[in-house]
Every structure is written in structure tokens, then in C-alpha cells.
Design a protein around this motif. Structure first.
Motif, PDB file in Angstrom:
ATOM      1  N   ASN A   9       2.244  30.882 -17.396  1.00  0.00           N
ATOM      2  CA  ASN A   9       1.277  31.403 -18.367  1.00  0.00           C
ATOM      3  C   ASN A   9       0.472  30.281 -19.017  1.00  0.00           C
ATOM      4  O   ASN A   9       0.222  30.280 -20.219  1.00  0.00           O
ATOM      5  CB  ASN A   9       1.978  32.264 -19.420  1.00  0.00           C
ATOM      6  CG  ASN A   9       2.665  33.454 -18.815  1.00  0.00           C
ATOM      7  OD1 ASN A   9       2.208  34.001 -17.821  1.00  0.00           O
ATOM      8  ND2 ASN A   9       3.783  33.852 -19.396  1.00  0.00           N
ATOM      9  N   GLY A  10       0.087  29.308 -18.198  1.00  0.00           N
ATOM     10  CA  GLY A  10      -0.770  28.222 -18.661  1.00  0.00           C
ATOM     11  C   GLY A  10      -0.060  27.026 -19.262  1.00  0.00           C
ATOM     12  O   GLY A  10      -0.702  26.051 -19.631  1.00  0.00           O
ATOM     13  N   HIS A  51       3.189  37.033 -10.816  1.00  0.00           N
ATOM     14  CA  HIS A  51       2.232  36.420  -9.897  1.00  0.00           C
ATOM     15  C   HIS A  51       2.626  34.966  -9.689  1.00  0.00           C
ATOM     16  O   HIS A  51       2.868  34.248 -10.659  1.00  0.00           O
ATOM     17  CB  HIS A  51       0.818  36.486 -10.451  1.00  0.00           C
ATOM     18  CG  HIS A  51       0.300  37.884 -10.587  1.00  0.00           C
ATOM     19  ND1 HIS A  51      -0.865  38.176 -11.240  1.00  0.00           N
ATOM     20  CD2 HIS A  51       0.785  39.079 -10.149  1.00  0.00           C
ATOM     21  CE1 HIS A  51      -1.081  39.476 -11.194  1.00  0.00           C
ATOM     22  NE2 HIS A  51      -0.076  40.050 -10.547  1.00  0.00           N
ATOM     23  N   ASP A  71       1.946  27.985  -9.983  1.00  0.00           N
ATOM     24  CA  ASP A  71       1.356  28.578 -11.178  1.00  0.00           C
ATOM     25  C   ASP A  71       1.891  30.001 -11.269  1.00  0.00           C
ATOM     26  O   ASP A  71       1.635  30.824 -10.385  1.00  0.00           O
ATOM     27  CB  ASP A  71      -0.167  28.579 -11.074  1.00  0.00           C
ATOM     28  CG  ASP A  71      -0.838  29.151 -12.307  1.00  0.00           C
ATOM     29  OD1 ASP A  71      -0.368  28.866 -13.423  1.00  0.00           O
ATOM     30  OD2 ASP A  71      -1.831  29.894 -12.155  1.00  0.00           O
ATOM     31  N   ARG A  73       2.416  33.602 -13.434  1.00  0.00           N
ATOM     32  CA  ARG A  73       1.885  34.441 -14.514  1.00  0.00           C
ATOM     33  C   ARG A  73       2.819  35.621 -14.677  1.00  0.00           C
ATOM     34  O   ARG A  73       3.141  36.321 -13.716  1.00  0.00           O
ATOM     35  CB  ARG A  73       0.477  34.919 -14.188  1.00  0.00           C
ATOM     36  CG  ARG A  73      -0.189  35.628 -15.337  1.00  0.00           C
ATOM     37  CD  ARG A  73      -1.623  35.913 -14.987  1.00  0.00           C
ATOM     38  NE  ARG A  73      -2.354  36.405 -16.121  1.00  0.00           N
ATOM     39  CZ  ARG A  73      -3.522  37.008 -16.028  1.00  0.00           C
ATOM     40  NH1 ARG A  73      -4.092  37.160 -14.852  1.00  0.00           N
ATOM     41  NH2 ARG A  73      -4.122  37.442 -17.097  1.00  0.00           N
ATOM     42  N   THR A  74       3.258  35.846 -15.897  1.00  0.00           N
ATOM     43  CA  THR A  74       4.137  36.961 -16.223  1.00  0.00           C
ATOM     44  C   THR A  74       3.380  37.958 -17.098  1.00  0.00           C
ATOM     45  O   THR A  74       2.245  37.699 -17.513  1.00  0.00           O
ATOM     46  CB  THR A  74       5.393  36.483 -16.972  1.00  0.00           C
ATOM     47  OG1 THR A  74       5.002  36.058 -18.291  1.00  0.00           O
ATOM     48  CG2 THR A  74       6.099  35.351 -16.236  1.00  0.00           C
ATOM     49  N   GLY A  77       1.687  36.702 -20.082  1.00  0.00           N
ATOM     50  CA  GLY A  77       0.428  35.987 -19.873  1.00  0.00           C
ATOM     51  C   GLY A  77      -0.747  36.895 -19.569  1.00  0.00           C
ATOM     52  O   GLY A  77      -1.839  36.422 -19.275  1.00  0.00           O
ATOM     53  N   MET A  78      -0.555  38.195 -19.645  1.00  0.00           N
ATOM     54  CA  MET A  78      -1.622  39.141 -19.321  1.00  0.00           C
ATOM     55  C   MET A  78      -2.560  39.423 -20.488  1.00  0.00           C
ATOM     56  O   MET A  78      -3.693  39.819 -20.276  1.00  0.00           O
ATOM     57  CB  MET A  78      -1.029  40.465 -18.834  1.00  0.00           C
ATOM     58  CG  MET A  78      -0.409  40.398 -17.461  1.00  0.00           C
ATOM     59  SD  MET A  78      -1.584  40.005 -16.161  1.00  0.00           S
ATOM     60  CE  MET A  78      -2.620  41.469 -16.171  1.00  0.00           C
ATOM     61  N   MET A 109       1.523  44.169 -13.608  1.00  0.00           N
ATOM     62  CA  MET A 109       1.332  43.001 -12.743  1.00  0.00           C
ATOM     63  C   MET A 109       0.859  43.424 -11.352  1.00  0.00           C
ATOM     64  O   MET A 109      -0.016  42.783 -10.759  1.00  0.00           O
ATOM     65  CB  MET A 109       2.614  42.175 -12.652  1.00  0.00           C
ATOM     66  CG  MET A 109       3.093  41.610 -13.986  1.00  0.00           C
ATOM     67  SD  MET A 109       1.863  40.637 -14.884  1.00  0.00           S
ATOM     68  CE  MET A 109       1.753  39.197 -13.842  1.00  0.00           C
TER      69      MET A 109
END
Length: 161
Positions: A9-10, A51, A71, A73-74, A77-78, A109
Motif C-alpha cells: 500500500n505504498g 494485488h 508491490d 495492494r490490500t 490501500g483501496m 479487490m
């Protein structure tokens, strides 16, 4: 134990993990990101969908060490940068695409993954894409409606079930 580093998430994270640690377990237990649900541990339900480098993956099928450098994303992080719900999350809320909420993170997701490659999917395409995500409460009707709405399409064409 082995060191694993990834961007989640960044944010870059580095931890020591056992070789058998699943990505879903790593996210929940090591990083405290409990939005990634563990429903079956056999890749059947899709509740653990995240992701990895932009690809939809069931977190219970991947070892944390296998995504070293990736990288991730969960569901956490959306949301938009200001903390408000993303278009997809808002559509799930607006169209009642959830009941108990257990499958919702995985569904969101999966929907994001579909809309990234097919911005205007048909109802049939949505249903096909979501086949790997199980919901025991909704019957999928409102989930499909939410994905259609998130894509900017008219949901009035979806027949009531």
C-alpha cells in the motif's frame, strides 16, 4: 527465518519470516492489515484476494518470500488518499453489495482487478470474473450491481433476482 521486503500500500516493509509464511498470514499477523480475510486456506473462497504487482492473487496461495520485492495492494490501500472510499468501495456501499462483509475485501479487490483491464464489463463478464470469490450471504446480485455502478454503467438493466 529469511528477510523479505516489499511495498505494501505504498510503504516499504521489511521483516523476517519463516519460509512457510503465507502472504495472507504475513499481511494480517506481521503487518496488522486484517482487511485481508482468511476464509478457507485452500484458495477456494477468495476472501484473501490482494494485488501483487497489479495482478489479482489469492494471498493464501503465495508464500511471503515469493513476493519479495513486489508491490502489494490490500483492501486497506483501496481508499482515496484523503481516506474517503474509492469508487468501487462506495458502489458496494450504495448498492448493498455486502451483508456480513466477510467476502467484501476480496470482492472489492477482484472488482478492481476486472475494472483495470475491462472498464465496462457486461453482467456476464462480471459474474465470470467473480467466480473465484464466494459469498454466502448476498446471492451476488447486488455485488454485480455494485461493480456495474463502479464502472459507470446503468444498473437498471440488471434483472432483479
Amino acid at each position: 527465518m529469511a528477510k523479505v521486503s516489499m511495498t505494501v500500500n505504498g510503504k516499504t516493509v521489511t521483516r523476517e519470516v519463516e519460509g512457510r509464511t503465507l502472504l495472507s498470514t504475513f499481511l494480517r499477523e506481521d503487518l496488522g492489515l486484517t482487511g485481508t480475510h482468511i476464509g478457507c486456506d485452500t484458495s477456494q473462497c477468495g476472501a484473501c484476494t490482494v494485488h501483487v504487482d497489479g495482478q489479482q492473487v489469492k494471498g493464501c496461495t503465495v508464500f511471503a518470500l515469493d513476493v519479495d520485492g513486489a508491490d502489494i495492494r490490500t483492501i486497506e490501500g483501496m481508499a482515496n488518499k484523503d481516506g474517503s472510499l474509492s469508487v468501487i468501495q462506495q458502489a458496494f456501499q450504495d448498492h448493498h453489495g455486502l451483508q456480513c462483509g466477510f467476502c467484501t475485501p476480496g470482492m472489492v479487490m477482484a472488482a478492481a482487478s476486472l475494472l483495470a483491464v475491462n472498464p465496462k464489463p457486461t453482467e456476464a463478464e462480471i459474474r465470470h470474473h467473480l467466480e473465484g470469490n464466494l459469498c454466502r450471504c448476498t446471492g451476488y446480485h447486488n455485488i454485480v450491481k455494485a461493480v456495474m455502478a463502479a464502472s459507470g454503467q446503468d444498473v437498471g438493466s440488471i434483472a432483479a433476482e
